[in-house]
Structures are given as structure tokens and as C-alpha cells.
Scaffold this active site. Structure first.
Site, mmCIF file in Angstrom:
data_model
loop_
_atom_site.group_PDB
_atom_site.id
_atom_site.type_symbol
_atom_site.label_atom_id
_atom_site.label_comp_id
_atom_site.label_asym_id
_atom_site.label_seq_id
_atom_site.Cartn_x
_atom_site.Cartn_y
_atom_site.Cartn_z
ATOM 1 N N GLY A 76 0.964 -1.339 -0.013
ATOM 2 C CA GLY A 76 -0.192 0.037 -0.034
ATOM 3 C C GLY A 76 0.789 1.275 -0.034
ATOM 4 O O GLY A 76 0.413 2.166 0.442
ATOM 5 N N SER A 77 2.150 1.237 -0.603
ATOM 6 C CA SER A 77 2.725 2.230 -0.610
ATOM 7 C C SER A 77 2.242 3.519 -1.380
ATOM 8 O O SER A 77 2.409 4.544 -1.354
ATOM 9 C CB SER A 77 4.276 2.114 -1.022
ATOM 10 O OG SER A 77 4.302 1.839 -2.420
ATOM 11 N N HIS A 94 0.256 0.338 -13.335
ATOM 12 C CA HIS A 94 1.058 -0.637 -13.814
ATOM 13 C C HIS A 94 2.318 -0.222 -13.872
ATOM 14 O O HIS A 94 2.733 0.943 -14.575
ATOM 15 C CB HIS A 94 0.541 -1.013 -15.063
ATOM 16 C CG HIS A 94 1.424 -2.286 -15.437
ATOM 17 N ND1 HIS A 94 1.423 -3.619 -14.649
ATOM 18 C CD2 HIS A 94 2.278 -2.611 -16.451
ATOM 19 C CE1 HIS A 94 1.997 -4.398 -15.246
ATOM 20 N NE2 HIS A 94 2.618 -3.870 -16.235
HETATM 21 C C1 GRF Z 1 2.729 -1.304 -7.702
HETATM 22 O O1 GRF Z 1 4.093 -1.501 -8.429
HETATM 23 C C2 GRF Z 1 1.565 -1.403 -8.567
HETATM 24 O O2 GRF Z 1 2.239 -0.773 -9.793
HETATM 25 C C3 GRF Z 1 1.658 -2.932 -8.789
HETATM 26 O O3 GRF Z 1 1.791 -3.398 -7.456
HETATM 27 C C4 GRF Z 1 2.634 -2.462 -6.650
HETATM 28 C C5 GRF Z 1 1.749 -2.181 -5.517
HETATM 29 O O4 GRF Z 1 2.577 -1.600 -4.722
HETATM 30 N N1 GRF Z 1 0.369 -3.140 -9.544
HETATM 31 P P1 GRF Z 1 1.981 -0.922 -3.308
HETATM 32 O O5 GRF Z 1 1.287 -2.019 -2.709
HETATM 33 O O6 GRF Z 1 1.254 0.397 -3.685
HETATM 34 O O7 GRF Z 1 3.505 -0.511 -2.373
#
Ligand code: GRF
Length: 208
Positions: free
Chosen positions: A18-19, A119
């Protein structure tokens, strides 16, 4: 000052750290993103993003697939129930910020042109769950010298495809590892996602 009750609302769907959710939370708090996060939903109970949401006082929902599989229910049922669950919060936009399930029509039909996916690759390159490693491997084979990030709408069941809202290139450097490249990509994602959402909600408000 605008009451938060009148701001466009977001449902943010996550599966992991969830960053990107945190970047959205921070942008809402700072006023960079004129929206309200109505709910954060996760298909994984252990997703750290749920803790981030709770710390920010945002309602959270956990919607696992396994009970559906165990009961022999199909994916459409899972998707329809998720749509019903989100409908309680009446979100204007659904933001897939690291959501790892692919949606069927049973979900998509409820939010035409209202689902935004992030993505970690450029359009048409490296779809799927291993985009960062795939880009690094292509770099090591001498096939590419950069990768990137995109934000796009999700009109149908294709994976990581749909009308592109924004892209940003990310260089791959000699000596990059998964971690160094991932850090560069995630920093780019955080900024591009917030920037794109903020333009999107501004344009949707001005059309009303
Ligand atoms: C991100 O790289 C997003 O593009 C991909 O999954 C990752 C999620 O990262 N689909 P976070 O959970 O928001 O840290």
C-alpha cells in the site's frame, strides 16, 4: 473551504504494502488531491495497506477469494459481491493500487470509465505481475534501456491494458538489482498516480 462531503470519492483497492495508497493518503492530506478516500478494500488480510488506512482513519474492508473457491462459487460471484460492498460507499472512482485480481464484467459493469489501474511498465510492455523483473531481464539482454510506469482506465478483462491516462519513463541503470529498480519505479508511481488522479477528479468535477 469545500466540505469533504462534496469532494469526489475514491475506493482504493490493494493487495499488499500500500505504498501507493500512502501516496494518495498524503496527497489528500496535503490538498494536492482534491478527493476523499471513502474506503480501502483488500483481498489479503495481511496487506500492510490496511494498517495504513486504519492509521489514517479510513474505513477498510477485507474481501477474500478463498471462501468463494472453497464453496465452489465462481469468480463472477466474488466480483459482484465486491461491487455490492463498495456500493455502500458510493465511490466516484475505483483505484487499483496494487490490486492483484483481474476483474470480470460482473465488477467492471458497475464502473464504466471509472476504474483506474496503476502498472509498473509502459503500455504494451511487460504486462502481468512480474513487470519489474521482466524489464530488468530485458535490459540485461540488451533489449531495452528503460522501462516506466502507466496509469490507465480498465474497460475490460484484459490485463494491464486500456485507455492510457499517463505514462512516465524510468531509466534502468547498469548494476540495477530488483530492489534498486523497484525503488525507482515505485517513487515514480507514487508521483504519477497522485498527479493523474488529481487531474482526473478535477476534470470530472468541472464537467458536472
Ligand atoms: C505497484 O508497483 C503497482 O504498480 C503494482 O503493484 C505494486 C503495488 O505496490 N500493480 P504498493 O502496494 O502500492 O506498495
Amino acid at each position: 473551504m469545500t466540505s469533504s462531503a462534496h469532494l469526489p470519492t475514491l475506493a482504493v483497492l490493494i493487495s499488499g504494502s500500500g505504498s501507493n495508497l500512502q501516496a494518495i493518503i498524503d496527497a489528500v492530506d496535503s490538498g494536492r488531491l482534491a478527493a476523499r478516500i471513502a474506503v480501502v478494500a483488500s483481498n489479503r488480510k495481511a496487506a500492510y495497506g490496511l494498517e495504513r488506512a486504519e492509521a489514517a482513519g479510513i474505513p477498510t474492508r477485507y474481501h477474500p477469494l478463498k471462501p468463494y473457491r472453497d464453496a465452489g462459487k465462481d469468480r463472477n460471484q466474488y466480483d459482484a459481491d465486491l461491487a455490492a460492498l463498495l456500493a455502500e460507499y458510493a465511490p466516484d472512482w475505483v483505484v487499483l493500487a496494487g490490486w492483484m485480481h483481474i476483474f470480470s464484467h460482473a465488477f467492471l459493469q458497475h464502473y464504466p470509465n471509472r476504474i483506474v489501474n496503476l502498472h509498473p511498465a509502459l503500455p504494451g510492455q511487460f504486462p502481468g505481475a512480474h513487470a519489474i523483473d521482466d524489464a530488468l531481464a530485458a535490459f540485461q539482454r540488451g533489449e531495452v534501456d528503460h522501462t516506466g510506469v502507466m496509469v490507465h482506465l480498465v474497460p475490460d478483462e484484459r490485463v494491464d491494458e486500456g485507455p492510457v491516462l499517463a505514462t512516465r519513463a524510468v531509466p534502468i541503470l547498469p548494476g540495477d538489482t530488483h530492489d534498486t529498480l523497484a525503488a525507482r519505479i515505485h517513487a515514480t508511481e507514487h508521483d504519477l498516480l497522485v498527479e493523474t488522479l488529481s487531474q482526473l477528479v478535477r476534470s470530472s468535477v468541472s464537467k458536472e
